[in-house]
Scaffold this motif. Structure first.
Motif, short mmCIF file in Angstrom:
data_model
loop_
_atom_site.label_atom_id
_atom_site.label_comp_id
_atom_site.label_asym_id
_atom_site.label_seq_id
_atom_site.Cartn_x
_atom_site.Cartn_y
_atom_site.Cartn_z
N VAL A 43 0.84 -1.20 0.00
CA VAL A 43 0.00 0.00 0.00
C VAL A 43 0.87 1.25 0.00
N GLY A 44 2.03 1.18 0.65
CA GLY A 44 2.93 2.32 0.69
C GLY A 44 3.55 2.67 -0.64
N THR A 45 3.41 1.79 -1.62
CA THR A 45 3.93 2.08 -2.96
C THR A 45 2.84 2.59 -3.89
N THR A 46 1.62 2.72 -3.39
CA THR A 46 0.50 3.19 -4.20
C THR A 46 0.11 4.60 -3.76
N ALA A 47 -0.84 5.18 -4.49
CA ALA A 47 -1.33 6.51 -4.13
C ALA A 47 -2.55 6.44 -3.24
N LEU A 48 -2.80 5.30 -2.62
CA LEU A 48 -3.92 5.19 -1.68
C LEU A 48 -3.63 6.03 -0.44
N THR A 49 -4.68 6.30 0.34
CA THR A 49 -4.56 7.27 1.43
C THR A 49 -4.06 6.66 2.74
N GLU A 50 -4.03 5.33 2.83
CA GLU A 50 -3.66 4.70 4.09
C GLU A 50 -2.27 5.05 4.60
N PRO A 51 -1.23 5.11 3.75
CA PRO A 51 0.09 5.44 4.29
C PRO A 51 0.15 6.79 4.99
N VAL A 52 -0.53 7.79 4.44
CA VAL A 52 -0.55 9.11 5.08
C VAL A 52 -1.31 9.04 6.40
N LEU A 53 -2.41 8.31 6.40
CA LEU A 53 -3.19 8.19 7.64
C LEU A 53 -2.37 7.52 8.74
N VAL A 54 -1.73 6.39 8.42
CA VAL A 54 -0.96 5.67 9.44
C VAL A 54 0.16 6.55 9.99
N ALA A 55 0.84 7.28 9.11
CA ALA A 55 1.92 8.15 9.57
C ALA A 55 1.38 9.23 10.50
N ALA A 56 0.27 9.84 10.14
CA ALA A 56 -0.31 10.89 10.98
C ALA A 56 -0.77 10.33 12.32
N LEU A 57 -1.41 9.16 12.30
CA LEU A 57 -1.86 8.53 13.55
C LEU A 57 -0.67 8.22 14.46
N MET A 58 0.37 7.64 13.88
CA MET A 58 1.52 7.26 14.68
C MET A 58 2.22 8.49 15.25
N MET A 59 2.33 9.56 14.46
CA MET A 59 2.95 10.79 14.97
C MET A 59 2.12 11.39 16.10
N CYS A 60 0.80 11.33 15.96
CA CYS A 60 -0.07 11.83 17.03
C CYS A 60 0.13 11.02 18.31
N LEU A 61 0.14 9.70 18.18
CA LEU A 61 0.32 8.84 19.37
C LEU A 61 1.70 9.04 19.99
N ALA A 62 2.71 9.25 19.14
CA ALA A 62 4.05 9.52 19.67
C ALA A 62 4.06 10.83 20.45
N GLY A 63 3.37 11.84 19.92
CA GLY A 63 3.28 13.11 20.64
C GLY A 63 2.54 12.98 21.96
N LEU A 64 1.47 12.19 21.96
CA LEU A 64 0.73 11.97 23.21
C LEU A 64 1.56 11.20 24.22
N ALA A 65 2.34 10.21 23.74
CA ALA A 65 3.20 9.46 24.66
C ALA A 65 4.27 10.35 25.26
N GLY A 66 4.86 11.21 24.41
CA GLY A 66 5.87 12.14 24.93
C GLY A 66 5.29 13.10 25.94
N TRP A 67 4.04 13.53 25.71
CA TRP A 67 3.38 14.45 26.65
C TRP A 67 3.03 13.72 27.96
N ALA A 68 2.44 12.52 27.85
CA ALA A 68 1.96 11.82 29.04
C ALA A 68 3.10 11.40 29.95
N PHE A 69 4.27 11.05 29.39
CA PHE A 69 5.39 10.56 30.19
C PHE A 69 6.46 11.61 30.42
N SER A 70 6.18 12.84 30.08
CA SER A 70 7.17 13.89 30.29
C SER A 70 7.38 14.14 31.78
N PRO A 71 8.64 14.32 32.21
CA PRO A 71 8.90 14.58 33.63
C PRO A 71 8.47 15.97 34.06
#
Length: 238
Positions: free
Chosen positions: A138-166
């Motif tokens: 799917v990542g080699t096609t022009a379908l929308t899933e690769p962009v969605l997964v990247a955005a979701l993962m970046m959001c979750l990474a940001g939330l993890a960094g916020w939640a566990f910040s000292p």
């Protein structure tokens, strides 16, 4: 919770993991383009065409985005499809998809570091993502899933960094590192809209469990959801 705290905002190895993801995406793209399968889906062809007709059509302009699909993937493809060879071969989508795979891997790596997972667990997590043939294709096609997964993962990474910040991060930091990626998901596929709702609830729960009060929870929830609300408002107005 204290055991899982990663003391620094920077996570060493993020750039290397991003490069690894991009490299794997490039190899997968070489394989599918060589086999001619990256354009098998009619929707993939349609996404490339929508991106190109924004500047190359009888009535160029943002109106060519239409209303069936959300706009971000087409806007990201827009500069790439200006090169006719990249458009006709579908390599434009491969470039975007490989970048999204790199971003997804980097975000997943950051999440695992925030959760204090060991090297073996990090390797397994990245291996599961990078060895998934369906996702690689799917990542080699022009379908929308690769962009969605990247955005979701970046959001979750940001939330993890916020939640566990000292330290207590500001609403602005939460908006930048988690809210903006969530807004990107909102403008990619409608699954992103569900993410914003559930993640906003997560922000409220974390703040309340930290004992910072209902008012602070409301402020941080609004900070996180603000970019997505603006994105939804723009799309509905469009």
């Amino acid at each position: 919770v204290e055991r899982h705290v990663h003391p620094r905002r920077q996570v060493p190895g993020t750039v290397a993991v991003f490069a690894l993801g991009c490299l794997v995406g490039i190899v997968a793209s070489w394989w599918t383009v060589r086999a001619g399968t990256n354009l098998d889906y009619g929707d993939a062809m349609a996404h490339l065409t929508i991106a190109q007709r924004i500047t190359d059509s009888r009535a160029p302009g943002l109106s060519q985005l239409g209303t069936v699909w959300l706009p971000l993937p087409h806007l990201l493809l827009l500069p790439l499809v200006q090169v006719e060879w990249l458009f006709s071969t579908g390599v434009a989508a491969c470039i975007l998809g490989s970048s999204c795979l790199g971003a997804s891997c980097a975000a997943l790596f950051r999440i695992m570091v925030r959760l204090d997972l060991g090297r073996a667990a990090q390797a397994v997590g990245l291996g599961v993502l990078l060895a998934n043939p369906a996702y690689l294709y799917v990542g080699t096609t022009a379908l929308t899933e690769p962009v969605l997964v990247a955005a979701l993962m970046m959001c979750l990474a940001g939330l993890a960094g916020w939640a566990f910040s000292p330290r207590a991060l500001s609403g602005g930091e939460l908006a930048v590192f988690a809210g903006i990626p969530a807004a990107l998901a909102v403008l990619t596929r409608y699954e992103g809209w569900a993410l914003v709702i559930s993640a906003t609830i997560f922000v409220v729960i974390v703040v309340l469990r930290q004992g910072r009060g209902v008012r602070r929870a409301a402020v941080l929830a609004a900070s996180f959801a603000g970019p997505s609300v603006a994105a939804v408002g723009w799309w509905l107005a469009y």
